[in-house]
Design a protein around this motif. Sequence first.
Motif, PDB file in Angstrom:
ATOM      1  N   LYS A  31      37.852  12.516 -61.290  1.00  0.00           N
ATOM      2  CA  LYS A  31      38.769  11.810 -61.866  1.00  0.00           C
ATOM      3  C   LYS A  31      38.263  10.236 -61.794  1.00  0.00           C
ATOM      4  O   LYS A  31      38.338   9.645 -62.665  1.00  0.00           O
ATOM      5  CB  LYS A  31      40.157  11.702 -60.773  1.00  0.00           C
ATOM      6  CG  LYS A  31      41.095  10.471 -61.156  1.00  0.00           C
ATOM      7  CD  LYS A  31      42.449  10.804 -60.247  1.00  0.00           C
ATOM      8  CE  LYS A  31      42.115  10.053 -58.928  1.00  0.00           C
ATOM      9  NZ  LYS A  31      43.068  10.047 -58.210  1.00  0.00           N
ATOM     10  N   HIS A  32      37.930   9.685 -60.755  1.00  0.00           N
ATOM     11  CA  HIS A  32      37.547   8.540 -60.658  1.00  0.00           C
ATOM     12  C   HIS A  32      36.153   8.128 -61.592  1.00  0.00           C
ATOM     13  O   HIS A  32      35.932   6.993 -62.438  1.00  0.00           O
ATOM     14  CB  HIS A  32      37.065   7.969 -59.432  1.00  0.00           C
ATOM     15  CG  HIS A  32      38.169   7.884 -58.324  1.00  0.00           C
ATOM     16  ND1 HIS A  32      39.091   6.761 -58.482  1.00  0.00           N
ATOM     17  CD2 HIS A  32      38.506   8.680 -57.569  1.00  0.00           C
ATOM     18  CE1 HIS A  32      39.803   6.854 -57.716  1.00  0.00           C
ATOM     19  NE2 HIS A  32      39.805   8.075 -56.983  1.00  0.00           N
ATOM     20  N   GLU A  33      35.019   9.231 -61.814  1.00  0.00           N
ATOM     21  CA  GLU A  33      34.048   9.030 -62.800  1.00  0.00           C
ATOM     22  C   GLU A  33      34.552   8.738 -64.144  1.00  0.00           C
ATOM     23  O   GLU A  33      34.098   8.179 -65.027  1.00  0.00           O
ATOM     24  CB  GLU A  33      33.279  10.172 -62.355  1.00  0.00           C
ATOM     25  CG  GLU A  33      32.088  10.455 -63.461  1.00  0.00           C
ATOM     26  CD  GLU A  33      31.358  11.763 -63.335  1.00  0.00           C
ATOM     27  OE1 GLU A  33      30.766  12.337 -64.492  1.00  0.00           O
ATOM     28  OE2 GLU A  33      31.089  12.295 -62.416  1.00  0.00           O
ATOM     29  N   ILE A  34      35.589   9.677 -64.542  1.00  0.00           N
ATOM     30  CA  ILE A  34      36.149   9.842 -65.761  1.00  0.00           C
ATOM     31  C   ILE A  34      36.901   8.468 -66.143  1.00  0.00           C
ATOM     32  O   ILE A  34      36.538   8.019 -67.253  1.00  0.00           O
ATOM     33  CB  ILE A  34      37.252  11.039 -66.040  1.00  0.00           C
ATOM     34  CG1 ILE A  34      36.500  12.240 -65.779  1.00  0.00           C
ATOM     35  CG2 ILE A  34      37.855  10.899 -67.336  1.00  0.00           C
ATOM     36  CD1 ILE A  34      37.390  13.475 -65.897  1.00  0.00           C
ATOM     37  N   MET A  35      37.589   7.980 -65.280  1.00  0.00           N
ATOM     38  CA  MET A  35      38.330   6.743 -65.436  1.00  0.00           C
ATOM     39  C   MET A  35      37.574   5.725 -65.663  1.00  0.00           C
ATOM     40  O   MET A  35      37.603   4.660 -66.343  1.00  0.00           O
ATOM     41  CB  MET A  35      39.353   6.508 -64.602  1.00  0.00           C
ATOM     42  CG  MET A  35      40.331   7.408 -64.435  1.00  0.00           C
ATOM     43  SD  MET A  35      41.547   7.312 -65.921  1.00  0.00           S
ATOM     44  CE  MET A  35      42.385   5.869 -65.356  1.00  0.00           C
ATOM     45  N   ARG A  36      36.381   5.520 -64.629  1.00  0.00           N
ATOM     46  CA  ARG A  36      35.389   4.619 -64.946  1.00  0.00           C
ATOM     47  C   ARG A  36      34.662   4.351 -66.251  1.00  0.00           C
ATOM     48  O   ARG A  36      34.209   3.602 -66.973  1.00  0.00           O
ATOM     49  CB  ARG A  36      34.395   4.426 -63.948  1.00  0.00           C
ATOM     50  CG  ARG A  36      35.055   4.130 -62.285  1.00  0.00           C
ATOM     51  CD  ARG A  36      33.837   3.732 -61.414  1.00  0.00           C
ATOM     52  NE  ARG A  36      33.133   4.950 -61.353  1.00  0.00           N
ATOM     53  CZ  ARG A  36      33.331   5.834 -60.174  1.00  0.00           C
ATOM     54  NH1 ARG A  36      34.321   5.479 -59.592  1.00  0.00           N
ATOM     55  NH2 ARG A  36      32.691   6.997 -59.985  1.00  0.00           N
TER      56      ARG A  36
END
Length: 490
Positions: free
Chosen positions: A94-99
Amino acid sequence: MKRAAITLGGVALLAGTTIAVPPANAKPKPVAQVWLTTGDERNLLADRTDLLQPADPAAPTITVNPRETHQKINGFGASLTDSSAHLIVTSPRKHEIMRSLFSPQGRGLGLSSLRQPIGSSDFVNGPHYTYDDMPAGQTDPGLKHFSIAHDRKEILPLLRLAKAINPGLRIIGTPWSPPAWMKTNDSLIGGRLKPDAVDVYADYLVKYVKAYKAEGVEVDALTVQNEPQNRNPDGYPGMDLRPDEAAAVIKALGPKLRAAGLDTQILGYDHSWSLHPNDSGPAEDPADPEYVKTLMSDPQAAKEIDGLAFHCYAGDPDRMSAAHDAYPGKDILLTECSGSQSANPATTFADTLHWQTRQLTVWGTRHWASTVISWNLALDPAGGPRNGGCATCFGVVTIDSATGKATPTAEYYVLGHASKFIKRGAVRLGTSFYAGSVIGVTFRNPDGSIYLLAVNDDWGSGSQRFNVSMGRTNFSYELPSGGVATFLLR
């Protein structure tokens, strides 16, 4: 009396002044830096400055005039639909995608605009919903049952995360349908707004903005109906909202927003450049091909409207120029355009890269769009989850629901060629039209950097060599058919 200069390690020191002296063998900076994406996917936002060549007297030229300025840019983005939110929230990445989508630093796209459904659209992971659904036959004119609880689970946490990653994120709210009890057919799908529901519908929209604000998410602008002339939505929420009805809602909404202490803007229309074939009604009750003109003919509604929003599904971007010319004080936005599978799946990437860059980020901004927004931020490999609607749409990224891995689509690169380089507050500069088959548009950022976005509009297989000229900056470049390049001009 002259003071002696002392040279130490390649740096000249003169009475407190430090001057950097380049080494004797230093190479001068190239006149431009270039990032390239090609339909064969061999170049994906790749730095291909190595392909720069001296200006070619035999090649056509794109000329940039930095003294000629046009509209300010508010941003580029997509929509964090219920489907997109579910796929991202449940991904271990999730965090990788959002960044990767929102960060303005490093490899992130720096997306800075989101258009959020108010309630559900066709892209929802479950049943359709609004924020005040009631059992059949019951109404709630006091909005006592209003609740955004559904969005607290997945959508709002991601919106807060997106704003934390990119604090400049701008959000536009758009309803696909009011609650069914406000409508003539008591259904979220189709129907019209009941005449006596205008006021409560405006209250509903204000309550949405206030509820989101309480959750830490500011809604910067509202439209009052997605695709108001889509009279027969394919199994998903929608409503036939005539121009006079839209005007009535807008006239009620503006004062209510101000009374609530909200500075949320109101956008009109939010539909295709031209009348879509699916929107045409019977001969005795046809859809209005001049919806914008009819809406804006109401002086009180026109006063409340801050901008006009358009979609890409019918007509051409020059309709936005016509709106700008007719209503020069109003913002122009391109608020929806979904990528869709080509008849030949093997050409989908190349087709989308070429067409969307041409129509949205190049022609769209050349025709006064200050904002360009595609559709779903993320979908799965089957183009879902969805409940009715488009069966061939895809998102900015495709997320495998089994692994959570996100794969960029052509839309990712269409947006990235603009959003990574062109910042909010940039202004469009004067740029000549076609150079052979290449078209381009140029922007100057608030920091003074200048970027040219170009696409080879040749649908065939030929590449096009063209020159770029801006003052003392002159060079040539060869762009493959359908290829897209962003140039940092020096």
